[in-house]
Scaffold this motif. Sequence first.
Motif, PDB file in Angstrom:
ATOM      1  N   SER A   1       0.822  -1.219   0.000  1.00 35.01           N
ATOM      2  CA  SER A   1       0.000   0.000   0.000  1.00 35.01           C
ATOM      3  C   SER A   1       0.850   1.260   0.000  1.00 35.01           C
ATOM      4  O   SER A   1       0.325   2.364  -0.161  1.00 35.01           O
ATOM      5  CB  SER A   1      -0.929   0.014   1.219  1.00 35.01           C
ATOM      6  N   ILE A   2       2.156   1.133   0.179  1.00 35.87           N
ATOM      7  CA  ILE A   2       3.036   2.299   0.315  1.00 35.87           C
ATOM      8  C   ILE A   2       3.677   2.640  -1.028  1.00 35.87           C
ATOM      9  O   ILE A   2       4.147   1.766  -1.745  1.00 35.87           O
ATOM     10  CB  ILE A   2       4.126   2.037   1.369  1.00 35.87           C
ATOM     11  N   ARG A   3       3.682   3.935  -1.353  1.00 37.75           N
ATOM     12  CA  ARG A   3       4.348   4.445  -2.541  1.00 37.75           C
ATOM     13  C   ARG A   3       5.426   5.449  -2.130  1.00 37.75           C
ATOM     14  O   ARG A   3       5.495   5.867  -0.978  1.00 37.75           O
ATOM     15  CB  ARG A   3       3.349   5.133  -3.480  1.00 37.75           C
ATOM     16  N   LEU A   4       6.242   5.854  -3.110  1.00 37.63           N
ATOM     17  CA  LEU A   4       7.303   6.825  -2.867  1.00 37.63           C
ATOM     18  C   LEU A   4       7.208   7.976  -3.856  1.00 37.63           C
ATOM     19  O   LEU A   4       6.910   7.781  -5.031  1.00 37.63           O
ATOM     20  CB  LEU A   4       8.685   6.173  -2.997  1.00 37.63           C
ATOM     21  N   SER A   5       7.489   9.172  -3.373  1.00 36.26           N
ATOM     22  CA  SER A   5       7.649  10.354  -4.212  1.00 36.26           C
ATOM     23  C   SER A   5       9.099  10.813  -4.047  1.00 36.26           C
ATOM     24  O   SER A   5       9.498  11.223  -2.966  1.00 36.26           O
ATOM     25  CB  SER A   5       6.680  11.463  -3.783  1.00 36.26           C
ATOM     26  N   VAL A   6       9.889  10.727  -5.127  1.00 34.19           N
ATOM     27  CA  VAL A   6      11.323  10.993  -5.074  1.00 34.19           C
ATOM     28  C   VAL A   6      11.625  12.297  -5.806  1.00 34.19           C
ATOM     29  O   VAL A   6      11.359  12.423  -7.004  1.00 34.19           O
ATOM     30  CB  VAL A   6      12.124   9.843  -5.722  1.00 34.19           C
ATOM     31  N   THR A   7      12.189  13.269  -5.094  1.00 35.48           N
ATOM     32  CA  THR A   7      12.538  14.560  -5.683  1.00 35.48           C
ATOM     33  C   THR A   7      14.043  14.738  -5.664  1.00 35.48           C
ATOM     34  O   THR A   7      14.677  14.629  -4.612  1.00 35.48           O
ATOM     35  CB  THR A   7      11.880  15.715  -4.905  1.00 35.48           C
ATOM     36  N   GLY A   8      14.618  15.004  -6.837  1.00 28.34           N
ATOM     37  CA  GLY A   8      16.056  15.176  -6.950  1.00 28.34           C
ATOM     38  C   GLY A   8      16.485  16.608  -6.685  1.00 28.34           C
ATOM     39  O   GLY A   8      15.760  17.562  -6.986  1.00 28.34           O
TER      40      GLY A   8
ATOM     41  N   ARG B   1      19.209  12.072 -10.771  1.00 27.62           N
ATOM     42  CA  ARG B   1      19.400  11.432  -9.463  1.00 27.62           C
ATOM     43  C   ARG B   1      18.114  10.765  -8.991  1.00 27.62           C
ATOM     44  O   ARG B   1      18.142   9.637  -8.474  1.00 27.62           O
ATOM     45  CB  ARG B   1      19.892  12.478  -8.452  1.00 27.62           C
ATOM     46  N   ALA B   2      16.981  11.459  -9.156  1.00 28.67           N
ATOM     47  CA  ALA B   2      15.705  10.859  -8.767  1.00 28.67           C
ATOM     48  C   ALA B   2      15.424   9.610  -9.592  1.00 28.67           C
ATOM     49  O   ALA B   2      14.972   8.577  -9.063  1.00 28.67           O
ATOM     50  CB  ALA B   2      14.579  11.884  -8.945  1.00 28.67           C
ATOM     51  N   GLN B   3      15.690   9.680 -10.882  1.00 26.17           N
ATOM     52  CA  GLN B   3      15.453   8.525 -11.747  1.00 26.17           C
ATOM     53  C   GLN B   3      16.405   7.373 -11.447  1.00 26.17           C
ATOM     54  O   GLN B   3      16.032   6.206 -11.576  1.00 26.17           O
ATOM     55  CB  GLN B   3      15.578   8.965 -13.215  1.00 26.17           C
TER      56      GLN B   3
ATOM     57  N   THR C   1       8.875  10.469  -9.775  1.00 30.11           N
ATOM     58  CA  THR C   1      10.127  11.224  -9.719  1.00 30.11           C
ATOM     59  C   THR C   1       9.907  12.675 -10.147  1.00 30.11           C
ATOM     60  O   THR C   1       9.119  12.959 -11.057  1.00 30.11           O
ATOM     61  CB  THR C   1      11.199  10.597 -10.625  1.00 30.11           C
ATOM     62  N   TYR C   2      10.637  13.579  -9.483  1.00 33.75           N
ATOM     63  CA  TYR C   2      10.546  15.009  -9.742  1.00 33.75           C
ATOM     64  C   TYR C   2      11.939  15.626  -9.594  1.00 33.75           C
ATOM     65  O   TYR C   2      12.864  14.979  -9.087  1.00 33.75           O
ATOM     66  CB  TYR C   2       9.582  15.693  -8.758  1.00 33.75           C
ATOM     67  N   SER C   3      12.059  16.888 -10.019  1.00 35.39           N
ATOM     68  CA  SER C   3      13.334  17.600  -9.876  1.00 35.39           C
ATOM     69  C   SER C   3      13.091  19.019  -9.384  1.00 35.39           C
ATOM     70  O   SER C   3      12.163  19.696  -9.835  1.00 35.39           O
ATOM     71  CB  SER C   3      14.074  17.658 -11.215  1.00 35.39           C
ATOM     72  N   LEU C   4      13.936  19.465  -8.447  1.00 36.55           N
ATOM     73  CA  LEU C   4      13.947  20.862  -8.019  1.00 36.55           C
ATOM     74  C   LEU C   4      15.280  21.538  -8.331  1.00 36.55           C
ATOM     75  O   LEU C   4      15.499  22.679  -7.935  1.00 36.55           O
ATOM     76  CB  LEU C   4      13.648  20.964  -6.512  1.00 36.55           C
ATOM     77  N   GLY C   5      16.165  20.835  -9.019  1.00 35.34           N
ATOM     78  CA  GLY C   5      17.456  21.422  -9.355  1.00 35.34           C
ATOM     79  C   GLY C   5      18.178  21.903  -8.118  1.00 35.34           C
ATOM     80  O   GLY C   5      18.287  21.188  -7.116  1.00 35.34           O
TER      81      GLY C   5
END
Length: 275
Positions: A189-196, A214-216, A234-238
């Motif tokens: 049931s658990i997911r992850l949101s990964v921000t680089g 990096r997130a990928q 996956t996301y990026s904030l630079g």
Amino acid sequence: MDIFSHVKVATVSAAIFLLAACSSYPEEGTGGVAEQYAGSDFSPVMPDEPLGPEHGLRFDWKLAKLQLDSLIREGASWCFPAAVLQAQEKQNRIARELEGGLWIDAANDIIIQRKKLNDLELRLDYVRSQASCAPPMQGDDFNNLMQVVQQIYDLLNVDNQFAVDSTEINPKYMGHLAEAANILKRHTSIRLSVTGHADITGSSEHNDKLALGRAQQVKRYLSIFGLNPKRIDTYSLGDELPLYEGNTDGVRLTNRRVSIEVLADEANSAAMEAL
């Protein structure tokens, strides 16, 4: 950008509306300031001191706390328990930064916290418009889920993750990814949101691509270790919103990272599937 520009108005309001005594340090060995969120006496105002930007930051911390408390009363802890748990952790972190005089770090974390709380408020409003928030599980089952969320969060949000100007993962962090993947495979049931993220070295365009890479890369290795990639966004904030301000080797090392949010929300209400 002036890091305190967003709190100038709140600076004066803090002194007028929020008068409380400063919290005192506990005895050595009994824990730091605000370690236990519910019992935190952290004060948004520092009496008998000249007004300064720190008062505005403390006022912003208080506003965020009031917003989080309101969301909890409305049922967020049942609909989105993982998000609430991590928001409480962030509140505690900001309190410790403010108590230690780390104004720039606190300002960054407050920006992040307010954005996450606004997102949580929108999600909660949507779910409540479709169905009521009810406890998804009772007693030990619910507590065990939150312990798993905390364990994964602590495993994946650590320092020293990446090499300079590279998506290459530190071998020690690779071990954390493998351990987290094994846990996640047992808790579907658990997911992850990964921000680089990237440090301030390099252009904004380069850092945005590097952070996304990096997130990928984290997603790639979690998948190699057996986790379904559909459970990872996956996301990026630079180089925006660094964890710490500065240009020392240690600061740059810490800012070369991914920040990972653990999501255990969709299992708690059928309405969440539409989000």
